[in-house]
Design a protein around this motif. Structure first.
Motif, short mmCIF file in Angstrom:
data_model
loop_
_atom_site.label_atom_id
_atom_site.label_comp_id
_atom_site.label_asym_id
_atom_site.label_seq_id
_atom_site.Cartn_x
_atom_site.Cartn_y
_atom_site.Cartn_z
N MET A 261 -8.22 -2.35 2.80
CA MET A 261 -7.54 -1.04 2.69
C MET A 261 -6.65 -0.74 1.42
O MET A 261 -6.49 0.21 1.20
CB MET A 261 -6.68 -0.79 3.88
CG MET A 261 -7.56 -0.63 5.25
SD MET A 261 -6.68 -0.04 6.57
CE MET A 261 -8.00 0.33 7.82
N ASP B 112 -6.28 -5.56 5.97
CA ASP B 112 -5.45 -4.92 5.11
C ASP B 112 -5.58 -5.03 3.54
O ASP B 112 -5.31 -3.81 2.92
CB ASP B 112 -4.00 -5.58 5.50
CG ASP B 112 -3.49 -5.20 6.93
OD1 ASP B 112 -4.15 -4.23 7.53
OD2 ASP B 112 -2.61 -5.79 7.69
N VAL C 241 -3.39 4.14 9.13
CA VAL C 241 -4.38 3.41 10.03
C VAL C 241 -3.91 1.68 10.12
O VAL C 241 -4.12 1.16 11.03
CB VAL C 241 -5.90 3.60 9.75
CG1 VAL C 241 -6.48 2.76 10.22
CG2 VAL C 241 -6.14 5.18 10.03
N GLN C 242 -3.58 1.56 8.92
CA GLN C 242 -3.39 0.07 8.67
C GLN C 242 -2.28 -0.40 9.63
O GLN C 242 -2.69 -1.58 10.04
CB GLN C 242 -2.58 -0.17 7.25
CG GLN C 242 -3.58 -0.60 6.26
CD GLN C 242 -2.84 -1.05 4.97
OE1 GLN C 242 -2.08 -0.22 4.52
NE2 GLN C 242 -3.04 -2.11 4.19
N SER D 192 -3.98 8.72 4.83
CA SER D 192 -4.75 8.44 6.00
C SER D 192 -4.82 6.93 6.31
O SER D 192 -4.68 6.46 7.58
CB SER D 192 -5.95 9.24 6.12
OG SER D 192 -6.62 8.81 5.05
N GLN D 193 -5.34 6.26 5.16
CA GLN D 193 -5.48 4.83 5.48
C GLN D 193 -4.33 3.97 5.72
O GLN D 193 -4.11 3.09 6.30
CB GLN D 193 -6.36 4.28 4.24
CG GLN D 193 -7.74 4.52 3.95
CD GLN D 193 -8.56 4.20 2.97
OE1 GLN D 193 -7.94 3.54 2.02
NE2 GLN D 193 -9.73 3.89 3.18
N VAL E 196 -12.46 11.76 1.18
CA VAL E 196 -11.84 11.10 2.38
C VAL E 196 -12.89 10.55 2.99
O VAL E 196 -12.71 9.94 4.01
CB VAL E 196 -10.99 12.11 3.20
CG1 VAL E 196 -9.84 12.50 2.57
CG2 VAL E 196 -12.01 13.39 3.61
N HIS E 197 -14.11 10.72 2.72
CA HIS E 197 -15.48 10.10 3.44
C HIS E 197 -16.48 10.05 2.30
O HIS E 197 -16.66 10.85 1.82
CB HIS E 197 -15.83 10.99 4.63
CG HIS E 197 -16.71 10.18 5.34
ND1 HIS E 197 -18.20 10.04 5.32
CD2 HIS E 197 -16.46 9.18 6.42
CE1 HIS E 197 -18.73 9.55 6.21
NE2 HIS E 197 -17.87 8.72 6.76
N THR F 297 0.94 -1.23 0.07
CA THR F 297 -0.05 0.02 0.03
C THR F 297 1.03 1.28 -0.03
O THR F 297 0.61 2.32 -0.75
CB THR F 297 -0.98 -0.09 1.16
OG1 THR F 297 -1.66 -1.29 1.01
CG2 THR F 297 -2.07 1.13 1.26
N SER G 167 -8.99 0.07 -1.46
CA SER G 167 -9.82 1.17 -1.19
C SER G 167 -8.90 2.18 -1.31
O SER G 167 -9.29 3.42 -1.93
CB SER G 167 -10.73 1.14 0.08
OG SER G 167 -10.01 1.07 1.24
N SER G 168 -7.69 2.00 -0.94
CA SER G 168 -6.82 3.37 -1.01
C SER G 168 -6.70 3.98 -2.61
O SER G 168 -6.78 5.09 -2.70
CB SER G 168 -5.46 3.06 -0.68
OG SER G 168 -5.44 2.76 0.86
#
Length: 150
Positions: free
Chosen positions: A105, A102, A49-50, A45-46, A24-25, A7, A108-109
């Motif tokens: 994410m 993971d 968080v990962q 940001s993702q 972002v949302h 990622t 989706s990133s």
């Protein structure tokens, strides 16, 4: 760990070509309802968080695996064997969940980084693409009302 590194590499390579505003949302209907200016914080940001989610769930798995067993005094060997099997299965399930989070994410990133809208990611809107002339709202299908401007 390999998925997190993948990622990061994908994001670093994609960063120069990302749009200036990143969604972002998204709301329940799949429409972006919050945009952020492109920056390292918003774009990754993702990615940030990962490792946190991965570390938390792996830590829970390790703590669970090393917890004290609750053995049945009437059948100590059978309950110990059951406990080991149960713990082994539980830890494997938790590690599998971490891997799926993971990979989700990772998948989706790039959607956020490119502004891509796909029918499977949009949900209930039927895959209608965003209206490029509007900063907010979505193009609706025939007979559907446009969102009101605020």
């Amino acid at each position: 760990m390999i998925v997190i590194v993948g990622t990061v590499i994908t994001g670093v390579i994609s960063y120069p070509s990302m749009p200036d505003a990143l969604a972002v949302h998204q709301g329940a209907n799949g429409a972006p309802n919050r945009l952020a200016a492109k920056s390292v914080d918003s774009a990754f940001s993702q990615v940030f968080v990962q490792p946190g989610v991965t570390g938390l769930l792996v830590g829970l798995a390790a703590a669970t695996f090393h917890s004290r067993p609750d053995l049945d005094p009437a059948r100590p060997l059978a309950s110990a064997r059951w406990y080991r099997q149960y713990m082994s299965l539980g830890v494997k399930a938790l590690v599998g969940l971490v891997a799926m989070i993971d990979v989700g994410m990772l998948g989706s990133s790039p959607l956020m980084w490119t502004g891509t809208v796909t029918p499977w990611a949009v949900g209930g809107t039927g895959g209608h693409a965003p209206d490029p002339g509007r900063r907010r709202g979505w193009s609706r299908g025939p007979g559907q009302e446009q969102p009101r401007a605020r």
